[in-house]
Scaffold this motif. Structure first.
Motif, PDB file in Angstrom:
ATOM      1  N   VAL A 218       0.111   8.730   4.510  1.00 56.02           N
ATOM      2  CA  VAL A 218       0.501   7.387   5.047  1.00 56.02           C
ATOM      3  C   VAL A 218       1.905   7.610   5.736  1.00 56.02           C
ATOM      4  CG1 VAL A 218       1.191   5.112   4.645  1.00 56.02           C
ATOM      5  CG2 VAL A 218      -1.193   6.065   3.655  1.00 56.02           C
ATOM      6  N   MET A 219       2.745   8.226   4.784  1.00 53.15           N
ATOM      7  CA  MET A 219       4.057   8.473   5.144  1.00 53.15           C
ATOM      8  C   MET A 219       4.110   9.238   6.565  1.00 53.15           C
ATOM      9  SD  MET A 219       5.968   8.728   1.730  1.00 53.15           S
ATOM     10  CE  MET A 219       7.478   9.000   2.299  1.00 53.15           C
ATOM     11  N   LEU A 220       3.558  10.335   6.818  1.00 54.89           N
ATOM     12  CA  LEU A 220       3.091  11.076   8.037  1.00 54.89           C
ATOM     13  C   LEU A 220       3.042   9.928   9.213  1.00 54.89           C
ATOM     14  CD1 LEU A 220       1.891  14.534   6.891  1.00 54.89           C
ATOM     15  CD2 LEU A 220       4.297  14.032   7.714  1.00 54.89           C
ATOM     16  N   ALA A 221       2.060   9.176   8.976  1.00 54.86           N
ATOM     17  CA  ALA A 221       1.590   8.343  10.101  1.00 54.86           C
ATOM     18  C   ALA A 221       2.816   7.382  10.497  1.00 54.86           C
ATOM     19  CB  ALA A 221       0.463   7.534   9.554  1.00 54.86           C
ATOM     20  N   LEU A 222       3.323   6.836   9.499  1.00 56.23           N
ATOM     21  CA  LEU A 222       4.664   5.978   9.669  1.00 56.23           C
ATOM     22  C   LEU A 222       5.745   6.547  10.354  1.00 56.23           C
ATOM     23  CD1 LEU A 222       4.526   3.798   6.443  1.00 56.23           C
ATOM     24  CD2 LEU A 222       4.297   2.933   8.693  1.00 56.23           C
ATOM     25  N   ALA A 223       5.880   7.889   9.988  1.00 56.10           N
ATOM     26  CA  ALA A 223       7.013   8.916  10.700  1.00 56.10           C
ATOM     27  C   ALA A 223       6.607   8.842  12.096  1.00 56.10           C
ATOM     28  CB  ALA A 223       7.133  10.141   9.986  1.00 56.10           C
ATOM     29  N   GLY A 224       5.319   9.382  12.416  1.00 56.94           N
ATOM     30  CA  GLY A 224       5.208   9.483  13.656  1.00 56.94           C
ATOM     31  C   GLY A 224       5.281   8.349  14.749  1.00 56.94           C
ATOM     32  N   PHE A 225       4.815   7.148  13.978  1.00 54.71           N
ATOM     33  CA  PHE A 225       4.837   5.955  14.852  1.00 54.71           C
ATOM     34  C   PHE A 225       6.470   5.594  15.273  1.00 54.71           C
ATOM     35  CE2 PHE A 225       5.102   1.353  15.158  1.00 54.71           C
ATOM     36  CZ  PHE A 225       4.312   1.331  16.275  1.00 54.71           C
TER      37      PHE A 225
ATOM     38  N   PHE B 271      10.941   9.107   6.681  1.00 57.35           N
ATOM     39  CA  PHE B 271       9.634   9.203   6.351  1.00 57.35           C
ATOM     40  C   PHE B 271       9.053  10.503   6.290  1.00 57.35           C
ATOM     41  CE2 PHE B 271       8.852   4.368   7.537  1.00 57.35           C
ATOM     42  CZ  PHE B 271       8.648   4.133   6.364  1.00 57.35           C
ATOM     43  N   LEU B 272       9.391  11.428   7.277  1.00 54.58           N
ATOM     44  CA  LEU B 272       9.110  12.776   7.087  1.00 54.58           C
ATOM     45  C   LEU B 272       9.482  13.632   5.870  1.00 54.58           C
ATOM     46  CD1 LEU B 272       9.432  14.122  10.929  1.00 54.58           C
ATOM     47  CD2 LEU B 272       7.332  14.103   9.469  1.00 54.58           C
ATOM     48  N   ILE B 273      10.936  12.940   5.583  1.00 55.01           N
ATOM     49  CA  ILE B 273      11.488  13.708   4.276  1.00 55.01           C
ATOM     50  C   ILE B 273      10.513  13.076   3.143  1.00 55.01           C
ATOM     51  CG2 ILE B 273      13.503  13.932   2.792  1.00 55.01           C
ATOM     52  CD1 ILE B 273      15.154  13.735   5.463  1.00 55.01           C
ATOM     53  N   GLY B 274      10.279  11.813   3.033  1.00 53.83           N
ATOM     54  CA  GLY B 274       9.523  11.422   1.936  1.00 53.83           C
ATOM     55  C   GLY B 274       8.136  12.041   1.860  1.00 53.83           C
ATOM     56  N   ALA B 275       7.508  12.286   3.015  1.00 52.80           N
ATOM     57  CA  ALA B 275       6.122  12.898   2.870  1.00 52.80           C
ATOM     58  C   ALA B 275       6.388  14.322   2.396  1.00 52.80           C
ATOM     59  CB  ALA B 275       5.461  12.934   4.286  1.00 52.80           C
ATOM     60  N   ALA B 276       7.312  15.132   2.801  1.00 54.82           N
ATOM     61  CA  ALA B 276       7.425  16.441   2.358  1.00 54.82           C
ATOM     62  C   ALA B 276       8.041  16.442   0.701  1.00 54.82           C
ATOM     63  CB  ALA B 276       8.429  17.156   3.138  1.00 54.82           C
ATOM     64  N   MET B 277       8.562  15.461   0.371  1.00 55.66           N
ATOM     65  CA  MET B 277       8.880  15.291  -1.139  1.00 55.66           C
ATOM     66  C   MET B 277       7.760  15.158  -1.657  1.00 55.66           C
ATOM     67  SD  MET B 277      12.632  13.271  -1.046  1.00 55.66           S
ATOM     68  CE  MET B 277      12.612  12.719  -2.668  1.00 55.66           C
ATOM     69  N   LEU B 278       6.825  14.388  -1.243  1.00 58.99           N
ATOM     70  CA  LEU B 278       5.483  14.117  -2.152  1.00 58.99           C
ATOM     71  C   LEU B 278       4.493  15.150  -2.159  1.00 58.99           C
ATOM     72  CD1 LEU B 278       4.545  10.519  -1.183  1.00 58.99           C
ATOM     73  CD2 LEU B 278       5.096  11.331  -3.278  1.00 58.99           C
TER      74      LEU B 278
ATOM     75  N   GLY C 110       0.714  -1.361   0.080  1.00 54.90           N
ATOM     76  CA  GLY C 110      -0.039  -0.088   0.275  1.00 54.90           C
ATOM     77  C   GLY C 110       0.959   1.301  -0.011  1.00 54.90           C
ATOM     78  N   VAL C 111       1.731   1.304   0.789  1.00 55.84           N
ATOM     79  CA  VAL C 111       2.599   2.492   0.767  1.00 55.84           C
ATOM     80  C   VAL C 111       3.278   2.674  -0.435  1.00 55.84           C
ATOM     81  CG1 VAL C 111       4.665   3.494   1.836  1.00 55.84           C
ATOM     82  CG2 VAL C 111       3.053   2.295   3.483  1.00 55.84           C
ATOM     83  N   ILE C 112       4.053   1.552  -0.739  1.00 55.35           N
ATOM     84  CA  ILE C 112       4.957   1.955  -2.086  1.00 55.35           C
ATOM     85  C   ILE C 112       3.885   2.077  -3.399  1.00 55.35           C
ATOM     86  CG2 ILE C 112       6.323   0.503  -3.676  1.00 55.35           C
ATOM     87  CD1 ILE C 112       7.479   1.653  -0.966  1.00 55.35           C
ATOM     88  N   PHE C 113       2.769   1.529  -3.301  1.00 54.70           N
ATOM     89  CA  PHE C 113       2.048   1.592  -4.354  1.00 54.70           C
ATOM     90  C   PHE C 113       1.436   3.356  -4.599  1.00 54.70           C
ATOM     91  CE2 PHE C 113      -2.559   1.946  -6.057  1.00 54.70           C
ATOM     92  CZ  PHE C 113      -2.280   1.247  -7.445  1.00 54.70           C
ATOM     93  N   LEU C 114       0.951   3.567  -3.402  1.00 51.29           N
ATOM     94  CA  LEU C 114       0.558   5.267  -3.334  1.00 51.29           C
ATOM     95  C   LEU C 114       1.798   6.112  -3.623  1.00 51.29           C
ATOM     96  CD1 LEU C 114      -1.920   4.889  -0.177  1.00 51.29           C
ATOM     97  CD2 LEU C 114      -2.470   5.409  -2.609  1.00 51.29           C
ATOM     98  N   ALA C 115       2.913   5.752  -3.114  1.00 51.27           N
ATOM     99  CA  ALA C 115       3.957   6.744  -3.276  1.00 51.27           C
ATOM    100  C   ALA C 115       4.451   6.586  -4.746  1.00 51.27           C
ATOM    101  CB  ALA C 115       5.178   6.301  -2.550  1.00 51.27           C
ATOM    102  N   GLU C 116       4.381   5.481  -5.310  1.00 50.45           N
ATOM    103  CA  GLU C 116       4.726   5.397  -6.770  1.00 50.45           C
ATOM    104  C   GLU C 116       3.967   5.972  -7.845  1.00 50.45           C
ATOM    105  OE1 GLU C 116       7.790   4.499  -9.403  1.00 50.45           O
ATOM    106  OE2 GLU C 116       7.957   4.706  -7.331  1.00 50.45           O
ATOM    107  N   LEU C 117       2.397   5.863  -7.423  1.00 52.76           N
ATOM    108  CA  LEU C 117       1.372   6.385  -8.768  1.00 52.76           C
ATOM    109  C   LEU C 117       1.640   7.649  -9.172  1.00 52.76           C
ATOM    110  CD1 LEU C 117      -1.885   4.984  -7.714  1.00 52.76           C
ATOM    111  CD2 LEU C 117      -0.877   4.720  -9.514  1.00 52.76           C
TER     112      LEU C 117
END
Length: 193
Positions: free
Chosen positions: A178-185, A77-84, A12-19
């Motif tokens: 989703v990435m922000l949630a993973l970062a927070g966790f 993950f925070l950086i990835g969310a910001a990049m998106l 799910g994470v990779i699919f959403l990030a790659e779309l």
């Protein structure tokens, strides 16, 4: 043993990030010019190499102390969310046509295009982080490969139709959340030990 939970989460994470990534657009462009099965063969092989490199990097990260590892994974993950959330669209990339339409030429062009475009890409970094986070390279690798293959298949076969019904900005925002949630966790685990 494969964890279906980890595999599904990673998918799910990779699919959403790659779309919303340039790879989906490149797959779409190649799929409109060449036989879809030839394009997919090259793209799929490139993604297997891409994920193998990410898993190796993630395995190295697991050698760090747990709290430091969680802090690094959370920050990534925070950086990835910001990049998106803040990336600019760059769909002007041109795909060079192979001289002929043979399987090896078309799949080779797809392989080289994706391998070069994805090296050090957000999904490769995310896959390494997920491998470090879950310490389950087989489940993470399976989820990542299947997520990347699904996006490539969508791009090759039905990309134009999907984009008519689902705005790219919505897909990007969902992936970022989703990435922000993973970062927070991960950051929470780093803080409480």
């Amino acid at each position: 043993m494969i964890s279906l939970t980890v595999t599904a989460l990673v998918f799910g994470v990779i699919f959403l990030a790659e779309l919303p990534d340039k790879t989906a657009l490149a797959s779409l462009m190649l799929g409109t010019r060449y036989r879809a099965s030839y394009v997919f063969a090259g793209v799929a092989a490139a993604f297997v190499v891409h994920v193998a490199l990410a898993l190796a990097a993630g395995s190295l990260l697991t050698l760090l102390p747990h709290r430091l590892l969680q802090a690094i994974v959370g920050a990534a993950f925070l950086i990835g969310a910001a990049m998106l959330l803040f990336k600019k669209d760059d769909d002007d990339e041109e795909v060079r046509k192979p001289a002929d339409q043979s399987f090896w030429k078309v799949s080779g062009a797809g392989f080289m295009l994706i391998l070069a475009a994805e090296f050090g890409d957000l999904t490769q970094i995310m896959t390494a982080n997920l491998a470090a986070r879950y310490d389950d390279p087989v489940s993470v690798g399976l989820g990542a490969v299947l997520g990347l293959w699904a996006v490539a298949a969508l791009g090759i076969v039905g990309g134009r139709t999907l984009m008519r019904y689902v705005p790219l900005t919505l897909i990007t925002r969902v992936a970022a959340l989703v990435m922000l949630a993973l970062a927070g966790f991960s950051l929470y685990e780093a803080a409480v030990g």
